[in-house]
Design an enzyme around this catalytic site. Structure first.
Site, PDB file in Angstrom:
ATOM      1  N   LYS A 113       0.828  -1.211   0.000  1.00 59.46           N
ATOM      2  CA  LYS A 113       0.000   0.000   0.000  1.00 59.46           C
ATOM      3  C   LYS A 113       0.865   1.265   0.000  1.00 59.46           C
ATOM      4  CE  LYS A 113      -4.067  -2.184   0.666  1.00 59.46           C
ATOM      5  NZ  LYS A 113      -3.663  -3.594   0.715  1.00 59.46           N
TER       6      LYS A 113
HETATM    7  C1  PLP Z   1      -4.283  -4.770   0.304  1.00 58.25           C
HETATM    8  C2  PLP Z   1      -3.516  -6.024   0.350  1.00 58.25           C
HETATM    9  C3  PLP Z   1      -3.737  -7.076  -0.567  1.00 58.25           C
HETATM   10  C4  PLP Z   1      -4.856  -7.033  -1.593  1.00 58.25           C
HETATM   11  O1  PLP Z   1      -4.633  -6.062  -2.592  1.00 58.25           O
HETATM   12  P1  PLP Z   1      -5.833  -5.570  -3.526  1.00 58.25           P
HETATM   13  O2  PLP Z   1      -5.316  -4.396  -4.251  1.00 58.25           O
HETATM   14  O3  PLP Z   1      -6.951  -5.199  -2.568  1.00 58.25           O
HETATM   15  O4  PLP Z   1      -6.219  -6.691  -4.421  1.00 58.25           O
HETATM   16  C5  PLP Z   1      -2.916  -8.184  -0.518  1.00 58.25           C
HETATM   17  N1  PLP Z   1      -1.939  -8.292   0.406  1.00 58.25           N
HETATM   18  C6  PLP Z   1      -1.696  -7.318   1.312  1.00 58.25           C
HETATM   19  C7  PLP Z   1      -0.630  -7.520   2.321  1.00 58.25           C
HETATM   20  C8  PLP Z   1      -2.465  -6.145   1.317  1.00 58.25           C
HETATM   21  O5  PLP Z   1      -2.226  -5.180   2.224  1.00 58.25           O
END
Ligand code: PLP
Length: 469
Positions: A113
């Site tokens: 993120k």
């Molecule tokens: C947010 C997240 C995901 C999923 O990603 P998306 O963009 O919602 O498909 C997978 N792994 C981790 C560690 C995340 O923080």
């Protein structure tokens, strides 16, 4: 570059216009009117660029209303060694059997993120300054998104963050990560409820239009187009690092929840990046795996959404999925609007007529894994390759293994570092994950958090008192 809505009911907008908005006025999602194209020659000319310069090139295709020099300054500040602790920003780490990790979790909160949020932390204050206004970001988090947003926005002018988290329901590490921030513009609110209830409070306040306007409430949720655009960059970076010449193909495996990460891969592929396969990996919450297997999209109720050991992928509906469906149905907004009407009426829609195109035209394949698969995969990768992976990345590795082809590098997105989910590592290996350098004392730092009842009135009163207007 102008943006339209997937449902057709939005006048053309620029990147800076859609940046601060959530859903389009018609309930759809903003999407480029035409997908920008990247030629093989252009790709080759990017080969030697450091990550921040590549980011300015790729983002420049989407944000044509921002001066190139300003964009370069912002990506340089966002993707720096101080924040990512590695010169490469996104290193490529080889595993065995044709697999490599694309390490997109080296940022301040140890999850991918940060890749998008670090850019938002530059571009939000930039656009707000230009428009001589401020923004109070309101959100709810169960972990990764909220902390990435707070680390990106801390100490920035023109922005404050009000982040609701479920009191007593995050790991000690996650709590320490968020609540130890002492910046005046960061407000941690622990509400006495579960994540969905916190989310309901946010939705109620955001749909109170006079309140939203008076306190200039905004969001940084996963449908934000700038987040998707910033994620497109690392697909280009991964391809450039895994190949030596033009035309070579690479596949990506993506641990998926809200379809934000893998959507960026889809956009990169539509731009002309030679991606062979996009492998969508889910956990037991396999709504998306089911879609790519059957062509039927059937989101689940919260009660049917399992709490798993890859919790950031525990979603019931995939908020970014509509952008892929828009392409799938030939960019027909009337069709998309009809499908989402059907969804709210029947709880599902059926696109099985397009099944043959999922892989042939778009490169999509899918699979899912279970808790036991994650433990086995964490163990196997540790034993065979000497690399410790987190449970979300383990979902990606497990599913990728089914789709590896000779001569085609398979890059698995490492979506979090194991330290963030140490309880699962302990279960898999009998020892906890090592704490990253510099974070040894995180859990003993003083914490700043306000505990409130999980109701709209309490949160509204808190914002009224603390928001910059
Ligand atoms: C947010 C997240 C995901 C999923 O990603 P998306 O963009 O919602 O498909 C997978 N792994 C981790 C560690 C995340 O923080």
């Amino acid at each position: 570059m102008k943006y339209v809505s997937t449902r057709g009911g939005m006048a053309l907008q620029g990147f800076s216009d859609i940046l601060l908005e959530g859903l389009a006025p018609d309930g759809g999602l903003a999407i480029p009117q035409e997908c920008p194209q990247v030629s093989a020659a252009m790709l080759e000319s990017w080969r030697a660029l450091p990550y921040h310069a590549l980011a300015a090139e790729v983002l420049g295709l989407f944000a044509s209303d921002i001066e190139r020099a300003d964009l370069q300054a912002m990506t340089r500040a966002a993707y720096c060694k101080e924040a990512f602790k590695t010169e490469a920003i996104v290193p490529l780490k080889p595993l065995g059997n044709g697999l490599s990790l694309l390490c997109v979790s080296e940022g301040p909160t140890l999850a991918f993120k940060d890749m998008a949020m670090q850019f938002l932390g530059q571009v939000f204050p930039y656009v707000l300054r230009k428009r001589n206004t401020t923004l109070n970001i309101l959100g709810a988090t169960s972990g990764d998104t909220g902390s990435a947003a707070e680390y990106a926005m801390r100490g920035k002018d023109a922005v404050a963050v009000f982040m609701l988290s479920p009191h007593g329901r995050m790991s000690a590490f996650q709590r320490a990560q968020m609540y130890s921030l002492q910046d005046a513009n960061i407000h941690n609110i622990a509400v006495k409820g579960v994540f969905d209830e916190a989310q309901d409070v946010v939705k109620a306040l955001a749909s109170d239009l006079p309140f939203k306007a008076r306190y200039r409430l905004g969001a940084v949720n996963s449908i934000n187009w700038a987040r998707i655009a910033a994620q497109v960059v690392y697909y280009f970076h991964g391809w450039l690092r895994a190949t030596t010449g033009s035309g070579q193909e690479v596949s990506f495996s993506v641990p998926s929840g809200n379809f934000g990460n893998i959507l960026a891969g889809h956009i990169a592929r539509m731009m002309g990046l030679p991606i062979r396969r996009l492998v969508l990996a889910t956990n037991e919450n396999n709504v998306l795996e089911e879609f790519f297997r059957t062509g039927i999209y059937r989101p689940r109720a919260a009660a049917q959404t399992y709490a798993t050991s890859s919790p950031s992928m525990d979603i019931s509906r995939a908020s970014n999925f509509e952008r892929f469906v828009f392409d799938l149905v030939g960019r027909d907004p009337v069709r998309v609007a009809g499908l989402w009407r059907e969804l709210s009426g029947n709880g599902h829609f059926d696109l099985s007529a397009y099944l043959p195109e999922f892989e042939r035209k778009y490169g999509f394949v899918a699979g899912y894994s279970t808790h036991q698969d994650r433990l086995n995969t964490i163990r196997a990768v540790q034993e065979k390759d000497g690399v410790l992976i987190d449970p979300h990345t383990a979902d990606g590795v497990k599913v990728a293994a089914q789709y590896v082809e000779p001569g085609i590098p398979m890059l698995v997105l490492e979506t979090a570092l194991p330290a963030k989910f140490s309880e699962v590592i302990q279960q898999a290996l009998g020892v906890p994950a090592p704490v990253p350098v510099g974070l040894e004392n995180l859990e003993s730092l003083p914490q700043k958090v306000t505990v409130l009842p999980c109701d709209v009135a309490s949160v509204r009163a808190y914002i009224t008192e603390h928001a910059s207007v």
